[in-house]
Scaffold this motif. Sequence first.
Motif, short mmCIF file in Angstrom:
data_model
loop_
_atom_site.label_atom_id
_atom_site.label_comp_id
_atom_site.label_asym_id
_atom_site.label_seq_id
_atom_site.Cartn_x
_atom_site.Cartn_y
_atom_site.Cartn_z
N PRO A 16 0.81 -1.22 0.00
CA PRO A 16 0.00 0.00 0.00
C PRO A 16 0.85 1.28 0.00
CG PRO A 16 -0.69 -1.47 1.78
CD PRO A 16 0.55 -2.05 1.17
N ALA A 19 2.35 1.76 -3.48
CA ALA A 19 1.25 2.12 -4.38
C ALA A 19 0.85 3.58 -4.19
CB ALA A 19 0.06 1.19 -4.16
N ILE A 30 -5.63 4.26 -6.51
CA ILE A 30 -5.68 2.83 -6.20
C ILE A 30 -7.01 2.29 -6.72
CG2 ILE A 30 -5.83 1.13 -4.33
CD1 ILE A 30 -3.83 2.88 -2.79
N SER A 32 -7.61 -1.28 -6.80
CA SER A 32 -7.92 -2.50 -6.05
C SER A 32 -6.84 -2.69 -5.00
CB SER A 32 -7.94 -3.71 -6.99
OG SER A 32 -8.05 -4.92 -6.28
N GLU A 33 -7.26 -2.97 -3.77
CA GLU A 33 -6.29 -3.19 -2.69
C GLU A 33 -6.66 -4.45 -1.94
OE1 GLU A 33 -4.24 -0.87 1.07
OE2 GLU A 33 -5.49 0.25 -0.34
N LYS A 34 -5.81 -5.47 -2.11
CA LYS A 34 -5.96 -6.75 -1.42
C LYS A 34 -4.67 -6.99 -0.64
CE LYS A 34 -8.84 -8.45 -5.17
NZ LYS A 34 -8.87 -9.27 -6.35
N VAL A 38 -1.98 -4.88 -4.92
CA VAL A 38 -2.54 -3.54 -5.01
C VAL A 38 -2.37 -3.09 -6.46
CG1 VAL A 38 -2.46 -1.16 -4.19
CG2 VAL A 38 -1.98 -3.05 -2.60
N CYS A 51 0.76 -3.09 -10.89
CA CYS A 51 0.31 -4.02 -9.86
C CYS A 51 1.47 -4.27 -8.90
CB CYS A 51 -0.14 -5.33 -10.50
SG CYS A 51 -0.68 -6.58 -9.33
#
Length: 127
Positions: A16, A19, A30, A32-34, A38, A51
Amino acid sequence: MAVSLHHVVVDAHDLPGLARFWCRVLDWRILSEKPREVVIGTDESAGTGICFMPAGEPKTVKNRLHLDLAPDDQDAEVERILALGARRVDIGQGEAVRWVVLADPEGNEFCVLRPKASLIAFRDPPA
């Protein structure tokens, strides 16, 4: 068969955090944040994004792939990116090059170029 570049994948320890740094540099967001991925980009329908995936080991050598940024004002952009947390690095580029080599907060090198007119030509400064 058609193919396009989907993501540039960057190994990271602080997904994170890295990113967010690149979102500020590129004025992206951002998407998508998993926990283990990210994704950033201009929007979900953009052609290419970045990514961030977990790194298995610390970075120890110069990148074999790096990003080149082409701003309108190289000096101003270098100062802006340094203020975001980048640092200048010497990878043997010498003094006479037309780009500035920086590293992101995790040490990934990238270049800030002089303004470009195309993928292969620099824009000449005004006379």
